[in-house]
Motif scaffolding. Structure first.
Motif, PDB file in Angstrom:
ATOM      1  N   ASP A  35       0.820  -1.219  -0.159  1.00 42.23           N
ATOM      2  CA  ASP A  35      -0.017  -0.025  -0.038  1.00 42.23           C
ATOM      3  C   ASP A  35       0.874   1.258   0.013  1.00 42.23           C
ATOM      4  O   ASP A  35       0.261   2.441  -0.257  1.00 42.23           O
ATOM      5  N   SER A  73     -10.387 -13.071  -8.561  1.00 47.84           N
ATOM      6  CA  SER A  73     -10.843 -12.186  -7.348  1.00 47.84           C
ATOM      7  C   SER A  73     -12.266 -11.850  -7.430  1.00 47.84           C
ATOM      8  O   SER A  73     -12.557 -10.594  -6.997  1.00 47.84           O
ATOM      9  N   PRO A 123     -14.622  -9.218  -1.800  1.00 47.23           N
ATOM     10  CA  PRO A 123     -13.738  -9.619  -0.625  1.00 47.23           C
ATOM     11  C   PRO A 123     -13.909 -11.245  -0.068  1.00 47.23           C
ATOM     12  O   PRO A 123     -14.797 -11.850  -0.484  1.00 47.23           O
ATOM     13  N   LEU A 153      -3.963  -9.668   2.689  1.00 48.53           N
ATOM     14  CA  LEU A 153      -5.128  -8.735   2.424  1.00 48.53           C
ATOM     15  C   LEU A 153      -5.543  -8.176   1.174  1.00 48.53           C
ATOM     16  O   LEU A 153      -6.687  -8.301   0.485  1.00 48.53           O
ATOM     17  N   PHE A 154      -4.587  -7.604   0.820  1.00 46.41           N
ATOM     18  CA  PHE A 154      -4.558  -6.953  -0.929  1.00 46.41           C
ATOM     19  C   PHE A 154      -4.371  -7.774  -1.864  1.00 46.41           C
ATOM     20  O   PHE A 154      -5.381  -7.900  -2.757  1.00 46.41           O
ATOM     21  N   LYS A 167      -9.317  -8.798  -0.062  1.00 53.47           N
ATOM     22  CA  LYS A 167     -10.156  -8.699   1.163  1.00 53.47           C
ATOM     23  C   LYS A 167     -10.254  -6.977   1.281  1.00 53.47           C
ATOM     24  O   LYS A 167     -10.870  -6.475   1.799  1.00 53.47           O
ATOM     25  N   LYS A 168      -8.901  -6.400   1.002  1.00 55.42           N
ATOM     26  CA  LYS A 168      -8.906  -5.006   1.197  1.00 55.42           C
ATOM     27  C   LYS A 168      -8.216  -4.125   0.004  1.00 55.42           C
ATOM     28  O   LYS A 168      -7.520  -4.887  -0.505  1.00 55.42           O
ATOM     29  N   VAL A 169      -8.802  -3.192  -0.125  1.00 50.57           N
ATOM     30  CA  VAL A 169      -8.028  -2.303  -1.207  1.00 50.57           C
ATOM     31  C   VAL A 169      -7.564  -1.264  -0.689  1.00 50.57           C
ATOM     32  O   VAL A 169      -8.072  -0.227   0.184  1.00 50.57           O
ATOM     33  N   ALA A 170      -6.264  -0.730  -1.158  1.00 50.70           N
ATOM     34  CA  ALA A 170      -5.545   0.567  -0.339  1.00 50.70           C
ATOM     35  C   ALA A 170      -6.043   1.645  -1.133  1.00 50.70           C
ATOM     36  O   ALA A 170      -6.531   1.834  -2.062  1.00 50.70           O
ATOM     37  N   LYS A 171      -5.899   2.874  -0.275  1.00 51.71           N
ATOM     38  CA  LYS A 171      -6.432   4.196  -0.953  1.00 51.71           C
ATOM     39  C   LYS A 171      -6.083   4.522  -2.361  1.00 51.71           C
ATOM     40  O   LYS A 171      -6.703   4.857  -3.228  1.00 51.71           O
TER      41      LYS A 171
END
Ligand code: AMP
Ligand code: MG
Length: 506
Positions: free
Chosen positions: A4, A121, A41, A66-67, A71-75
């Motif tokens: 990230d 994904s 996710p 997580l990326f 599951k998660k996307v960074a800004k």
């Protein structure tokens, strides 16, 4: 550094036209190059495989599941799916696109800009009737093979990571009405871009020439900066580079015995990189008529020996796609000629290297044709044969016996005659140093990948990691691995699904 905190950029989204809607159900997205969409996710992403050198190239430490597991996307990421079309098995299939791939964004490493893409994904506007997911077995095959190809020196997209998702995905492996749950996984793959021949075709075949021009300008500006697009001459020079790089890639496949399996135009990278590892396979028995892809079993369009010709057919489709931008489209024929001469040139140098010839001379074509025909007379392992050729001290088939499946049944006289001819051609001194660098000792045989998969499905990634490490040095002797991996296909693998037969189900 972590994922990230990298320098994420979005050249493609900023400079080509995209869908106004974000995500949403599968649909046609006319006249656009991409749609923004978030990864679905996943319940429990666990990092299982990691490529240390891709990590180093990006400047990141191992981690970030997580990326990498969606599951998660960074800004700073701005995920999207690319829109493209393609000819599948010779027929125009219309809009295809990233149905199970989502690009997280592009990363500027300071030295270059690389696209990071998650495969498996979740659904995108291009998923058509499928689920956008990928199973562990095909993800292991993609991870191991892209890295193995890189270390073999074959142009390819790379793989950074493999993450299991903690969720099952249902697949009917052989399309025989027996669907079953399998563990799901996501590979993060990395390339300068995932633009394909089909990325351009879709706009031409839909009559969207303005978008075609924008995409071509974008592609050349960022990926082929030595060329220009405002003249026929400029476009021709760019297309000649694409022809040459495509030809080079395919001859590299021939050198190491790789069969892509699905050379549809949507699977042809504009960068001449091996892309979209699906039902690919490695030649074990030297049989140019072999394809691992059961979907192609009847016509064998994409068999080993057809790959150069199919590359040319695909390249012609790319030329058709670019032709509306040319004032004199007839000039494009020149680039077809260049493809053919590049194939010829790289093929000759491949044989020079494989046989230690020094240079290609008159009579060598015959030598190669004869070799190809004897190799097919009885079941002979391609990799072992050429590797042993790189070490023999006299032209005697006895020294090559290990390459044959049935040592009792070798056409010895024919072989000895050919070996003597070769030996005298090279003056008794084949350049075996160079031969060893052209004839790998270790490749990702289909049964090797299958052993890694069988173990991984039981939560044991040791074989996958062992193969990843082994295949970092495919030209080294690595005597400690010989007994296990410098081996012909074992009998159990002869007819096993995943070894001799692969479907597109992944
Ligand atoms: P491939 O055979 O992998 O080159 O895929 C051909 C097309 O089918 C591409 O547009 C893929 O995105 C799409 N596709 C393949 N598998 C899936 C899947 N499980 N979900 C959604 N789309 C898929
Ligand atoms: Mg594809």
């Amino acid at each position: 550094m972590s994922l990230d905190s990298l320098n994420w950029v979005s050249r493609f989204l900023d400079q080509t036209p995209g869908d106004e809607n974000v995500g949403g159900l599968p649909r046609q997205v006319p006249n656009k190059c991409w749609s923004r969409v978030l990864p679905t996710p996943t319940p429990d992403p666990i990092l299982r495989l990691w490529s240390t050198d891709v990590g180093e190239e990006l400047g990141i430490e191992m981690g970030g599941e997580l990326f990498l597991g969606g599951k998660k996307v960074a800004k700073k990421m701005d995920p999207y799916a690319q829109r493209y079309g393609g000819h599948q098995f010779g027929n125009w299939a219309g809009q295809l696109g990233d149905g199970r791939a989502i690009t997280l964004g592009e990363v500027d490493t300071g030295e270059k800009t690389l696209e990071l893409q998650l495969k498996g994904s979740g659904m995108t506007p291009y998923s058509r009737s499928a689920d956008g997911k990928a199973v562990l077995r095909s993800s292991i095959r993609e991870f191991l093979c892209s890295e193995a190809m890189y270390h073999l020196g074959v142009p390819t997209t790379r793989a950074l990571s493999l993450v299991t998702t903690g969720e099952d995905v249902v697949r009917d492996i052989m399309y025989n009405g027996r669907p079953a749950p399998e563990p799901g996984a996501i590979v993060c793959r990395v390339a300068p871009s995932f633009l394909r021949f089909g990325s351009f075709q879709i706009h031409t075949l839909n009559g969207n020439f303005d978008t075609l021009k924008t995409l071509v300008d974008y592609t050349v500006k960022h990926h082929f900066p030595n060329h220009r697009t405002d003249t026929d001459e400029g476009l021709l020079e760019w297309l000649k580079q694409v022809a040459d790089e495509t030809a080079k890639m395919i001859i590299e496949w021939m050198r190491v015995g790789f069969v892509h399996g699905v050379m549809n135009t949507d699977n042809m990278s504009i960068h001449g990189l091996t892309i979209d590892y699906g039902p690919y396979g490695w030649l074990e028995d030297y049989n140019p008529d072999w394809t691992p892809n059961t979907t192609d079993a009847r016509t064998k369009r994409y068999k080993f020996g057809n790959q150069a010709k199919i590359g040319q057919w695909n390249y012609a489709r790319l030329l058709e796609a670019i032709s509306p931008l040319m004032v004199e489209p007839n000039l494009l024929y020149e680039t077809m000629d260049l493809y053919e001469s590049s194939i010829h040139k790289y093929n000759n140098s491949m044989w020079v290297e494989k046989l230690g010839l020094g240079e290609f001379m008159q009579g060598d074509e015959e030598l190669v044709t004869e070799l190809s025909s004897i190799l097919q007379s009885v079941e002979t392992d391609m990799t072992i044969f050429f590797r042993l050729m790189s070490t023999i001290r006299e032209p005697e088939i006895d020294h090559l016996k290990f390459a044959f499946y049935d040592e009792e049944n070798i056409p010895e006289d024919e072989w000895n005659a050919w070996l003597k001819k070769w030996w005298s051609r090279v003056g008794g001194q084949p350049d075996q140093g160079k031969m060893k660098l052209a004839n790998p000792k270790y490749v990702l045989r289909n049964w090797m990948a299958q052993l890694a998969i069988d173990a991984a499905e039981m939560d044991d990634y040791s074989i996958a990691n062992e193969l990843y490490e082994l295949l970092k040095f495919p030209y080294d002797e690595q005597p400690e691995h010989e007994n296990k991996w410098f081996q012909k296909r074992p009998e159990w693998a002869r007819h096993r699904v995943g070894c001799s037969m692969l479907s597109c189900s992944s």
